[in-house]
Design an enzyme around this catalytic site. Structure first.
Site, PDB file in Angstrom:
ATOM      1  N   LYS A 178      -8.295  13.302   4.769  1.00 13.36           N
ATOM      2  CA  LYS A 178      -7.520  12.292   4.742  1.00 13.36           C
ATOM      3  C   LYS A 178      -6.428  12.713   5.925  1.00 13.36           C
ATOM      4  CE  LYS A 178      -6.714  13.611   0.562  1.00 13.36           C
ATOM      5  NZ  LYS A 178      -6.613  12.729  -0.472  1.00 13.36           N
ATOM      6  N   ARG A 179      -5.677  11.665   6.263  1.00 13.28           N
ATOM      7  CA  ARG A 179      -4.416  11.876   7.162  1.00 13.28           C
ATOM      8  C   ARG A 179      -3.608  12.941   6.792  1.00 13.28           C
ATOM      9  NH1 ARG A 179      -3.890   7.915  11.082  1.00 13.28           N
ATOM     10  NH2 ARG A 179      -2.131   9.072  11.704  1.00 13.28           N
ATOM     11  N   LYS A 205       0.652  14.360   0.827  1.00 12.08           N
ATOM     12  CA  LYS A 205      -0.643  14.734   0.484  1.00 12.08           C
ATOM     13  C   LYS A 205      -0.870  16.051   0.258  1.00 12.08           C
ATOM     14  CE  LYS A 205      -2.382  10.640   3.228  1.00 12.08           C
ATOM     15  NZ  LYS A 205      -3.087   9.874   2.200  1.00 12.08           N
ATOM     16  N   THR A 241      -8.842   6.343  -1.578  1.00 10.27           N
ATOM     17  CA  THR A 241      -9.960   5.805  -1.899  1.00 10.27           C
ATOM     18  C   THR A 241     -11.080   6.941  -1.331  1.00 10.27           C
ATOM     19  OG1 THR A 241      -9.547   4.836   0.588  1.00 10.27           O
ATOM     20  CG2 THR A 241      -9.603   3.482  -1.215  1.00 10.27           C
ATOM     21  N   LYS A 292     -15.094   7.798  -2.761  1.00 12.82           N
ATOM     22  CA  LYS A 292     -16.026   8.217  -2.322  1.00 12.82           C
ATOM     23  C   LYS A 292     -16.785   9.493  -2.855  1.00 12.82           C
ATOM     24  CE  LYS A 292     -14.111   5.702   1.619  1.00 12.82           C
ATOM     25  NZ  LYS A 292     -13.036   5.735   2.617  1.00 12.82           N
ATOM     26  N   HIS A 328       0.682  -1.280  -0.237  1.00  9.69           N
ATOM     27  CA  HIS A 328       0.238   0.015   0.008  1.00  9.69           C
ATOM     28  C   HIS A 328       0.835   1.368   0.088  1.00  9.69           C
ATOM     29  CE1 HIS A 328      -3.846  -2.159   0.987  1.00  9.69           C
ATOM     30  NE2 HIS A 328      -3.210  -2.911   1.602  1.00  9.69           N
TER      31      HIS A 328
HETATM   32  C1  26Q Z   1       3.302   0.597  10.570  1.00  9.80           C
HETATM   33  C2  26Q Z   1       4.364   0.255  11.433  1.00  9.80           C
HETATM   34  C3  26Q Z   1       3.949   0.720  13.006  1.00  9.80           C
HETATM   35  C4  26Q Z   1       2.918   1.563  13.027  1.00  9.80           C
HETATM   36  C5  26Q Z   1       2.063   1.722  12.088  1.00  9.80           C
HETATM   37  C6  26Q Z   1       2.267   1.231  10.990  1.00  9.80           C
HETATM   38  C7  26Q Z   1       1.224   1.799   9.780  1.00  9.80           C
HETATM   39  C8  26Q Z   1      -0.145   1.827  10.143  1.00  9.80           C
HETATM   40  C9  26Q Z   1      -0.852   2.203   9.213  1.00  9.80           C
HETATM   41  C10 26Q Z   1       1.767   1.916   8.455  1.00  9.80           C
HETATM   42  C11 26Q Z   1       1.040   2.281   7.511  1.00  9.80           C
HETATM   43  C12 26Q Z   1      -0.697   2.598   7.691  1.00  9.80           C
HETATM   44  C13 26Q Z   1      -1.371   2.719   6.568  1.00  9.80           C
HETATM   45  C14 26Q Z   1      -1.363   3.153   5.770  1.00  9.80           C
HETATM   46  C15 26Q Z   1      -2.296   3.331   4.476  1.00  9.80           C
HETATM   47  O1  26Q Z   1      -3.491   3.656   4.952  1.00  9.80           O
HETATM   48  N1  26Q Z   1      -1.996   3.336   3.387  1.00  9.80           N
HETATM   49  C16 26Q Z   1      -3.093   3.873   2.432  1.00  9.80           C
HETATM   50  O2  26Q Z   1      -3.954   2.496   1.785  1.00  9.80           O
HETATM   51  C17 26Q Z   1      -4.954   2.899   1.133  1.00  9.80           C
HETATM   52  C18 26Q Z   1      -5.542   1.621   0.856  1.00  9.80           C
HETATM   53  O3  26Q Z   1      -4.806   0.905  -0.245  1.00  9.80           O
HETATM   54  C19 26Q Z   1      -4.271   3.589  -0.161  1.00  9.80           C
HETATM   55  O4  26Q Z   1      -5.546   4.053  -0.929  1.00  9.80           O
HETATM   56  C20 26Q Z   1      -3.622   4.799   0.088  1.00  9.80           C
HETATM   57  O5  26Q Z   1      -3.150   5.507  -1.069  1.00  9.80           O
HETATM   58  C21 26Q Z   1      -2.540   4.305   1.160  1.00  9.80           C
HETATM   59  O6  26Q Z   1      -1.881   5.612   1.621  1.00  9.80           O
END
Ligand code: 26Q
Length: 832
Positions: free
Chosen positions: A569-570, A575, A677, A681, A378
């Site tokens: 978004k985050r 971004k 995503t 929406k 991702h």
């Molecule tokens: C990793 C290690 C330690 C703590 C947290 C994490 C962690 C947690 C969540 C790393 C990444 C995430 C989330 C990532 C994320 O949401 N990515 C998004 O995924 C979407 C679905 O595929 C995409 O549409 C987005 O582009 C992408 O940024």
């Protein structure tokens, strides 16, 4: 001798309970059950609208009706012994479940009527539900949409995750700054879950690995002196849309084992023993917010292994129940989809279970493992690729580290055979980095251990193969594939935008709810006067609804006549919320100069959470809030411009926001957003996108046509070419509008008593090494915004664009995404 266990944990000598007749679905029956739960289960006599019991009593009544279908689905699966998928994810961002359950059972009207008879409203019941916020953002919400689509497509897919006691933090804004607060989402109870204590599993940590020779003379390993933790599953029903299928989301909660207590108890430390249970139970205490860079925290690694080990043991028990102790055919019946690298330990853990507990030999175990696992990536940001210090593995998971080393040794010899003497390649591809402090590379572990590796949008998958994973794509081109993301239209159109759903159904029927391509039928109506008027009417209502919400959260009156320009978004540099802010300041600047009447009135809405340790993201929030305060207090801006930061953005907020947005901001630096995503929406609900050629924007623009999309910005290739001679100062100096914006931001105009607070964000933009190249896209962005403004001021033209966006959103349903996964990776047979 052990009795054969069943998937449901009941022995072969179980007793089937007598089937009772199915529950009625009308308002009378619901009202009767509601009264029962309210009075007899919850023990309440008087109805007070502000308390959670109305919601809870209704949820229990609805759950009973899901339960019947859930049992049937489980029985059908057990009978058919069909192949199934387990979706492993550290995050499931489910949001609220009540409305979704009612719509799936087709009893929303009955429920509304039942409550109305008591003088209560269904909307109030909906509002009492806490979001299940067990995810950070896109990746977690994607997992939730996948489950909805799989149940609707009748696919046997089980979600496996963690039951965090605290979900994603709540965000409060104080003096413009983000403050994090805990999210005790379970505090009032969670009526949807069923604890399955009989299915608890034991997970090992610590200790060391020992080799020995078994009775047949084979060398074996065992992991000894471990500290064990109990994993207790809680099952949540996942209903398909009006198809009587109910799949399962199984979330694990950590609990101390019994010996844990005994050991300490024998040492005479009773109270210490009870207190020490905390250590075990801490594992599932809190969801980790994703930071800009990852890695490090021991507790996070514990969470990952805890999920993976409990889930795989659960899958193997299910296998034993059907097939006994021979695991050779496992991969025919089971596929494990890894949601990013977070559950990558599934690779060595399945190896451990097959080697050490099922006594398979290495080659056989390895063949089963890599035919079982499939990995979804991702991210394209190298700094976001997960790595863990070898030293931490050694301490926490010594047996797993041994297996990782063995996987690596065999992999390295495979590379040397194919590229003799290419030591640079060996170093690049090794599972263990050659840093001063060596790390395990989780993405490489996932690739090596899987038969499929996919990205989440066409551009992203292509860039993965050319960039981050190039060596691996060269080695195994057949493993790599694309699966463009989607969203479920049941939540993101039918449930969150009932007025538009009604209008659409009135025009084209309701088949779109399970076949989103049907929306194409709206395209011929795009210019029709009547339809346009109805479309605008619905959207105007939705804008009022959002304005009410914004008023309640911020105290600010949103003007519904303005174009709603939305970025939620985050908060992350890539971004580029800051680029959005630059445009707002530019409009402010123009209006200040007296150009107000030439500018289409605009309300800019920005929302999102910053990771608690991500200083730059937090500075961006502060900057947005400061600019907002000045703009919203300035009488000259009235009727022209508003800027609002929406606090505590989450799934439920998006359900109000996306039906009301006119313009969807998707403005990441090209090549950085894997898919996005939120963009889908918004599109589905009739917003028009202003965006770069990044992630799924590329496919959105292709689907809707270039005339219905506001494109700007450098492409991936242009970014690469310009990086070496990128000079933001020069770009600013050459652009009067830009220079004026930067001057305003530097002047202290927006931070009169807070000197220096913008320095961080400004310096980042002015740096020739700015990875996000924000300044490079300023002019393009401002011009595209002008085109959007012009289009919006022609309401017929805009309405047609809006309708065309919704009409072209069919591809972006997770129904299509799941169909693609199933055709190319999973090969499941739908329940009949
Ligand atoms: C990793 C290690 C330690 C703590 C947290 C994490 C962690 C947690 C969540 C790393 C990444 C995430 C989330 C990532 C994320 O949401 N990515 C998004 O995924 C979407 C679905 O595929 C995409 O549409 C987005 O582009 C992408 O940024």
């Amino acid at each position: 001798m052990n009795k054969p266990e069943s998937a449901s944990g009941v022995g072969a000598d179980h007793i089937e309970l007598l089937q009772t007749p199915p529950l009625e679905m009308d308002a009378d029956a619901l009202l009767q059950d509601f009264t029962h739960y309210f009075g007899r289960t919850l023990g309440r006599r008087t109805i007070r609208k502000n308390l959670p019991f109305i919601y809870q009593a209704l949820a229990f009544s609805v759950r009973d009706r899901l339960m019947e279908r859930w049992n049937k689905t489980n029985m059908a699966r057990e009978r058919s012994d069909s192949r199934r998928v387990c979706y492993l994810s550290l995050e499931f961002l489910m949001g609220r479940l009540l409305r979704n359950a009612l719509l799936s059972l087709d009893i929303e009207d009955s429920a509304a009527e039942a409550l109305n008879r008591l003088g209560l409203s269904l909307e109030d019941a909906y509002d009492r539900e806490h979001d299940a916020g067990l995810g950070n953002g896109g990746l977690g919400r994607l997992a939730a949409c996948f489950l909805d689509s799989c149940a609707t497509l009748r696919l046997p897919v089980t979600g496996y995750g963690i039951r965090y006691r605290y979900g994603m933090f709540h965000q409060r804004i104080e003096n413009g700054y983000q403050i994090e607060e805990p999210d005790p989402w379970l505090r009032e109870g969670f009526p949807w879950e069923i604890e399955r204590i009989e299915l608890a599993q034991r997970v090992h940590f610590g200790g060391h690995s020992e080799s020995y020779v078994d009775l047949d003379g084979h060398p074996r390993h065992r992991w000894v002196n471990t500290h064990d933790v109990l994993a207790v599953p809680y099952d949540i029903p996942i209903p398909g849309y009006q198809n009587d299928i109910v799949n399962t989301l199984r979330l694990w909660s950590a609990s101390a084992t019994d010996e844990f207590d005994l050991e300490e108890f024998n040492a005479g430390e009773y109270t210490d023993a009870v207190a020490a249970k905390n250590a075990a139970e801490n594992i599932t205490m809190v969801l980790y917010p994703n930071a800009a860079t990852v890695g490090g925290q021991e507790l996070r690694l514990r969470q990952q292994y805890f999920l993976v080990s409990a889930s795989l043991q659960d899958m193997l028990r299910d296998w034993r129940f059907r097939h006994g102790e021979n695991y050779e055919g496992l991969a025919d019946k089971l596929c494990v989809q890894l949601n990013d690298t977070h559950p990558a330990l599934a690779v060595p853990e399945l190896m451990r279970l097959l080697l050490d507990t099922a006594n398979m030999d290495w080659d056989e175990a390895w063949s089963v493992t890599r035919q079982t696992m499939a990995y979804t990536n991702h991210t394209l940001l190298p700094e976001a690729l997960e790595v863990w210090p070898v030293s931490l593995f050694e301490k926490l998971l010594p047996r797993i580290l041994e297996i990782v080393y063995e996987i690596n040794a065999r992999f390295i010899s495979e590379i040397s055979d194919r590229w003799p003497g290419d030591n640079e390649r060996l170093r690049r591809m090794s599972l263990i980095s050659s840093d001063a402090e060596p790390n395990v590379r989780m993405a490489y572990l996932s690739i090596i251990g899987s038969f499929s590796v996919n990205g989440v949008a066409a551009l992203h998958s292509q860039l993965l193969q050319q960039g981050l994973f190039r060596d691996f794509a060269e080695m195994w081109p057949e493993k790599f594939n694309n699966k463009t993301n989607g969203v479920t239209q049941r939540r993101w159109l039918r449930a969150c935008n009932p007025a538009l759903a009604r209008l659409i159904t009135h025009k084209i029927g309701d088949a779109w709810i399970t076949d989103l391509n049907q929306l194409e039928q709206l395209a011929p109506l795009a210019e029709q006067q009547d339809f346009q008027q109805q479309w605008r009417g619905v959207r105007a209502e939705n804008k009022l609804r959002l304005a009410k919400f914004v008023k309640s959260r911020t105290g600010i009156d949103l003007d519904p006549a303005m174009i709603y320009d939305v970025q939620v978004k985050r908060i992350h540099e890539y971004k580029r919320q800051f680029l959005n802010l630059l445009h707002v300041v530019h409009l402010y600047d123009r209006i200040q100069r007296g150009e107000g009447d030439a500018i289409t009135p605009r309300a800019v809405l920005i929302g999102g959470k910053a990771a608690p340790g991500y200083v730059m993201a937090k500075d961006i929030i502060k900057a947005i809030n400061n600019v907002a305060r000045v703009i919203n207090a300035d009488k000259r801006m009235k009727g022209h411009l508003q800027l609002i930061f929406i606090p505590d953005y989450n799934v439920s907020a998006m359900e109000l926001i996306c039906p009301a947005a006119d313009l969807s901001e998707q403005i990441s630096t090209a090549g950085k957003e894997a898919s996005g995503t939120g963009n889908m929406k918004f599109m589905m609900n009739g917003a028009v996108t202003i965006g770069t050629l990044d992630g799924a924007n590329v496919e959105i623009r292709e689907a809707v046509g270039e005339d219905n999309f506001f494109l700007f910005g450098l492409t991936v290739d242009q970014i690469a070419m310009q990086r070496s001679h990128y000079d933001p100062q020069q770009i600013i100096a050459a652009d009067d509008d830009f220079a004026s914006v930067v001057k305003l931001l530097k002047s202290g105009h927006f931070n009169r008593f807070e000197p220096g607070i913008f320095d961080n964000v400004l310096l980042a933009m002015l740096n020739p090494h700015d990875p996000w190249m924000t300044a490079a896209d300023f002019r393009g962005f401002v011009d595209a915004q002008q085109r959007a403004s012009d289009a919006y001021s022609d309401s017929k033209r805009w309405t047609a664009m809006s309708i065309r966006n919704s009409a072209a959103s069919g591809r972006f349903s997770t129904d299509r995404t799941m169909q693609n996964y199933n055709d190319d990776i999973w090969h499941l047979q739908a329940f009949d």
